[in-house]
Design an enzyme around this catalytic site. Sequence first.
Site, PDB file in Angstrom:
ATOM      1  N   ASP A  86      -3.212  11.140  -1.893  1.00  0.00           N
ATOM      2  CA  ASP A  86      -3.533   9.734  -2.106  1.00  0.00           C
ATOM      3  C   ASP A  86      -4.391   9.676  -3.358  1.00  0.00           C
ATOM      4  OD1 ASP A  86      -4.515   7.162  -2.146  1.00  0.00           O
ATOM      5  OD2 ASP A  86      -5.585   7.303  -0.231  1.00  0.00           O
ATOM      6  N   LYS A 135      -6.714   4.800 -12.654  1.00  0.00           N
ATOM      7  CA  LYS A 135      -5.534   4.256 -11.981  1.00  0.00           C
ATOM      8  C   LYS A 135      -5.229   2.827 -12.420  1.00  0.00           C
ATOM      9  CE  LYS A 135      -3.624   3.741  -7.326  1.00  0.00           C
ATOM     10  NZ  LYS A 135      -3.886   4.046  -5.904  1.00  0.00           N
ATOM     11  N   GLU A 169       2.140   3.405  -1.228  1.00  0.00           N
ATOM     12  CA  GLU A 169       0.990   3.540  -0.323  1.00  0.00           C
ATOM     13  C   GLU A 169       1.224   2.869   1.037  1.00  0.00           C
ATOM     14  OE1 GLU A 169      -2.193   2.131  -2.799  1.00  0.00           O
ATOM     15  OE2 GLU A 169      -1.991   3.858  -4.136  1.00  0.00           O
ATOM     16  N   ASP A 182      -4.315  -3.803   2.818  1.00  0.00           N
ATOM     17  CA  ASP A 182      -5.105  -2.749   2.184  1.00  0.00           C
ATOM     18  C   ASP A 182      -6.245  -3.371   1.384  1.00  0.00           C
ATOM     19  OD1 ASP A 182      -6.176  -0.748   0.585  1.00  0.00           O
ATOM     20  OD2 ASP A 182      -4.258   0.041  -0.088  1.00  0.00           O
TER      21      ASP A 182
HETATM   22  P1  ADP Z   1      -9.987   2.211  -3.025  1.00  0.00           P
HETATM   23  O1  ADP Z   1      -8.670   2.106  -2.330  1.00  0.00           O
HETATM   24  O2  ADP Z   1     -10.244   1.078  -3.947  1.00  0.00           O
HETATM   25  O3  ADP Z   1     -10.169   3.545  -3.630  1.00  0.00           O
HETATM   26  P2  ADP Z   1     -11.368   2.556  -0.490  1.00  0.00           P
HETATM   27  O4  ADP Z   1     -10.203   2.288   0.344  1.00  0.00           O
HETATM   28  O5  ADP Z   1     -11.888   3.936  -0.556  1.00  0.00           O
HETATM   29  O6  ADP Z   1     -11.162   2.004  -1.963  1.00  0.00           O
HETATM   30  O7  ADP Z   1     -12.528   1.586   0.005  1.00  0.00           O
HETATM   31  C1  ADP Z   1     -13.795   1.585  -0.561  1.00  0.00           C
HETATM   32  C2  ADP Z   1     -14.547   0.409  -0.012  1.00  0.00           C
HETATM   33  O8  ADP Z   1     -14.657   0.520   1.413  1.00  0.00           O
HETATM   34  C3  ADP Z   1     -15.954   0.282  -0.548  1.00  0.00           C
HETATM   35  O9  ADP Z   1     -16.199  -1.031  -0.952  1.00  0.00           O
HETATM   36  C4  ADP Z   1     -16.811   0.627   0.660  1.00  0.00           C
HETATM   37  O10 ADP Z   1     -18.072  -0.024   0.643  1.00  0.00           O
HETATM   38  C5  ADP Z   1     -15.958   0.116   1.771  1.00  0.00           C
HETATM   39  N1  ADP Z   1     -16.363   0.671   3.054  1.00  0.00           N
HETATM   40  C6  ADP Z   1     -16.437   1.965   3.404  1.00  0.00           C
HETATM   41  N2  ADP Z   1     -16.914   2.097   4.658  1.00  0.00           N
HETATM   42  C7  ADP Z   1     -17.153   0.835   5.113  1.00  0.00           C
HETATM   43  C8  ADP Z   1     -17.665   0.295   6.332  1.00  0.00           C
HETATM   44  N3  ADP Z   1     -18.061   1.080   7.326  1.00  0.00           N
HETATM   45  N4  ADP Z   1     -17.755  -1.043   6.447  1.00  0.00           N
HETATM   46  C9  ADP Z   1     -17.367  -1.841   5.430  1.00  0.00           C
HETATM   47  N5  ADP Z   1     -16.903  -1.397   4.263  1.00  0.00           N
HETATM   48  C10 ADP Z   1     -16.796  -0.069   4.091  1.00  0.00           C
HETATM   49 MG    MG Z   2      -7.098   2.929  -1.371  1.00  0.00          MG
END
Ligand code: ADP
Ligand code: MG
Length: 612
Positions: free
Chosen positions: A20, A90, A188, A211
């Site tokens: 991923d 990305k 995805e 997502d």
């Molecule tokens: P991306 O796909 O953009 O790489 P992610 O899917 O990794 O991002 O998500 C990152 C986001 O998820 C961040 O904004 C982070 O604060 C949020 N996040 C992670 N854990 C939690 C949680 N327990 N509650 C709410 N938001 C969360």
């Molecule tokens: Mg993601």
Amino acid sequence: MSRLLQISEPTPAPRVVGIDLGTTYSLVARPLGGGAAEVIRGGPLPGGHPRPRTESIASSAELLPSSASWDEAGRIRIGGEGAGFIRSAKRMVGLGMDELPESLVREYALSPGPQDTVRIDTPSGAVSPVQVSAEILRALAERAEISLGGPLDGAVITVPAFFNDAQRQATRDAARLAGIPVLRLLNEPTAAALAYGLDSGAQTGRVLVYDLGGGTFDISILQLADGVFEVLSTSGDTALGGDDFDALLAVHIESRIGRDAPAHLLGTLGRRVKEQLSERERTSVSLCGWQGEITRADFEAMSAPLIERTLDICRDALRQADLQVGDIDHVVLVGGSTRMPLISERLEAMFERCVHRDIDPDRVVALGAAVQAGLLSGIDQSEALLLDVTPLSLGVETAGELVDVIIPRNTPIPVSQQTEFTTGRDGQTGLIVHVVQGESPLVQECRSLARFTLRGLPPLAAGVARIAIQFSIDADGILQVEAEEQTTGARTGIEVTPVHGLTEDDILEMLRTSGTDEQEREAALRRARSDAEQVLHALGRALVEDARLLIDGESDRIQTASENLARTIQGDDPEAIADALQALEQSAEHFSQRRMDTRISQALAGEHKDAL
Ligand code: ADP
Ligand code: MG
């Protein structure tokens, strides 16, 4: 105490992974077979392993921040958070200068590169977004190679469903730069649906994948048809994500403090408070001498409009696909931000069904990609027609050098079976358990797999002790044998691996050499009947499930052979049954082969179909 007994070298499984490659974080997972997968974490390098060329920070975590930096000396560091790290590759790959979001143009020193690409300035010169992605992929490949013990044979890499050809090609180029053979690029949302097994036989219908990541929001509606996911529509907002929720809290906290506070502290605090409020109802906060409490209700009141916006975008995706909410069969959550409880609440209210959120929303895409890698490389042979059965009977030696079969051949695995034995002599305090494999009732004609002793039996009269011997074979064909004396609880066991360690010739040879006495004949008859019944059953199912794979006349030939076998089972001639079974297997051979091939080509066809 169990001892490991290697019968022969297992054939090495292909080293394949799912990756991923995320905007904020990236991760790599490997297939475990049977539709399962596990994320590979970075870790301390085992002794003697060569240092990777690049250094990745946060190395023991599963999530690798999708960032890279170049210093004056050309040293590359991956996965850092600080200044100098390029984070949003990305959002730049495959795009020209004029297609980039304004915020990125402001954040990085960018210049146009050849063929309408972008270059990012670093202390060691300009790099392309493809190079940044390649370094992240290389860091992930390195951790996978350490864990899998050798170079990767292939990877499935995920991309957003809305990626255009140039963005997909740029992702492939990054993989090539990193030296990773790409099995395929996978959307995805499709990966997420695969992780939940929504592609399997009984599952049908339409899947909405929601997502919400750190900075972006993506909606995809997929339709499953003949085991292939088609993307019906995508929608989203490239400027809506977890960061916006952090910002709301930052503003709220600052207003409660009543004066200016450093923006970076507020941002970090906002994010921490947000994440805490996903797990509990209230949390206490202190900043710049101020102290207070924020409740989930406070937070949900301020974040409701953002979530309503995501629901509007869901409606837009539905409209594009010409669907109503009621047409959606599954809702799947992806992205760290979907941990906010209000999201599943609102989605459940809107779609009036449970949303899939059992799999960690950070891992689900990588896990699905790994499942796909397993399918493409043959690690996962789901629905294998006549596979996944024990090739030969397994049993123990009993008095008179005879074999008592515990698991008959052709039993589907995993399986666990237990038989009770007793002692043959008065006062016997130990028992030798001799594990054998083969079809002959005579021990010397079978293959000896293991021998161990159960000690500490109570000295009882012959025939009184009750000793349960249990054979368990797991999905990998590993046999575990345990013996337990029922009155004292004395127990011991052994692990034998792998059961499939025999060559095809060994198996045929062992199947040929079997006795011919009355008992043997009876046993052979029962085995033949059971084999035949299993094949008839499996084939019957396959004919219904994959009727479309039958070619002209094939169905009739298989039908005739099936009926003939069913008739022969009624008789008492094991050879005749075996012959009829063989004839049936021959008539179905090409059909079975096509079923296997279709699993793979369907998956491959999915690449073209959902790449549209
Ligand atoms: P991306 O796909 O953009 O790489 P992610 O899917 O990794 O991002 O998500 C990152 C986001 O998820 C961040 O904004 C982070 O604060 C949020 N996040 C992670 N854990 C939690 C949680 N327990 N509650 C709410 N938001 C969360
Ligand atoms: Mg993601």
